[in-house]
Design a protein around this motif. Structure first.
Motif, short mmCIF file in Angstrom:
data_model
loop_
_atom_site.label_atom_id
_atom_site.label_comp_id
_atom_site.label_asym_id
_atom_site.label_seq_id
_atom_site.Cartn_x
_atom_site.Cartn_y
_atom_site.Cartn_z
N TRP A 39 24.69 4.64 58.87
CA TRP A 39 24.54 5.02 57.47
C TRP A 39 23.28 5.83 57.24
N HIS A 133 17.81 6.44 52.72
CA HIS A 133 18.45 5.50 51.80
C HIS A 133 19.41 4.64 52.61
N VAL A 134 19.78 3.49 52.06
CA VAL A 134 20.68 2.59 52.77
C VAL A 134 21.95 3.35 53.15
N ARG A 135 22.50 4.05 52.21
CA ARG A 135 23.68 4.88 52.45
C ARG A 135 23.60 6.07 51.50
N TYR A 139 26.32 7.22 45.28
CA TYR A 139 25.98 5.85 44.89
C TYR A 139 24.78 5.32 45.65
N ARG A 140 23.96 6.21 46.19
CA ARG A 140 22.85 5.75 47.03
C ARG A 140 21.88 4.85 46.29
N TRP A 142 22.59 2.61 44.06
CA TRP A 142 23.19 1.28 44.02
C TRP A 142 23.08 0.58 45.38
N TRP A 143 23.27 1.35 46.47
CA TRP A 143 23.08 0.77 47.81
C TRP A 143 21.63 0.33 47.99
N ASP A 144 20.69 1.17 47.55
CA ASP A 144 19.27 0.83 47.68
C ASP A 144 18.91 -0.39 46.84
N GLY A 146 21.01 -2.75 45.94
CA GLY A 146 21.66 -3.88 46.59
C GLY A 146 20.83 -4.41 47.76
#
Length: 180
Positions: A39, A133-135, A139-140, A142-144, A146
């Motif tokens: 990711w 970023h996480v992904r 929607y990065r 929201w992933w961060d 989360g």
């Protein structure tokens, strides 16, 4: 034996547990998110970072090579944290080390350390520096977020777990049971 062990005071597993948790949490992040799911890598967000680091695209060989080097540096830091945590733990336990590995106190502090890793790494790398970023994608954020929520849950759950355990005490010379 140290003075605190000779006096029968509980052996503190807080620092060894947190340091182990930071290293182990970093390994979970690096192995799962960087390598298996792919990711992100350490520098995959530098096309929109906040500090001006050169962008290394993970979709080119030179870019992936540079990201792999920085992932390796990241894993080296994780490995050193695990070694330090083990050394701290070993230094605090004179007898019956197996008892410590089954302790809710130790595993609670390890979860706290993992959560602290997520919170610190998430705030610094994902939000302040924005080097990855996480992904990626729309929607990065929201992933961060989360990732930060998971960190907070790990800290809270680890804190509750370690509070539910009994402190380890040094074993008495005649006690075959070891640490209690």
């Amino acid at each position: 034996m140290g003075a605190s062990q000779a006096g029968g005071l509980p052996v503190s597993l807080k620092l060894p547990g947190i340091v182990l948790g930071v290293g182990l949490g970093g390994f979970v992040d690096g192995i799962l998110l960087h390598q298996l799911l792919q990711w992100h890598h350490m520098l995959t967000g530098t096309d929109s970072d906040n500090i001006g680091v050169k962008y290394y695209s993970p979709y080119t060989v030179p870019g992936l090579e540079m990201n792999t080097v920085w992932d390796g540096i990241f894993h080296t830091v994780c490995w050193l944290a695990v070694l330090c945590g083990l050394a701290l733990l070993y230094g605090r336990l004179a007898h019956n080390r197996r008892r410590a590995w089954t302790s809710r106190v130790l595993w609670g502090w390890i979860l706290v350390g993992w959560g602290l890793f997520n919170l610190v790494e998430g705030v610094i790398d994902h939000h302040l520096l924005a080097i990855h970023h996480v992904r990626g994608g729309p929607y990065r954020l929201w992933w961060d977020l989360g990732f930060l929520l998971l960190g907070a849950l790990l800290v809270a759950g680890g804190h509750l777990l370690q509070r539910s355990g009994e402190p380890l005490r040094p074993r008495d010379a005649d006690d075959e049971g070891g640490l209690r």
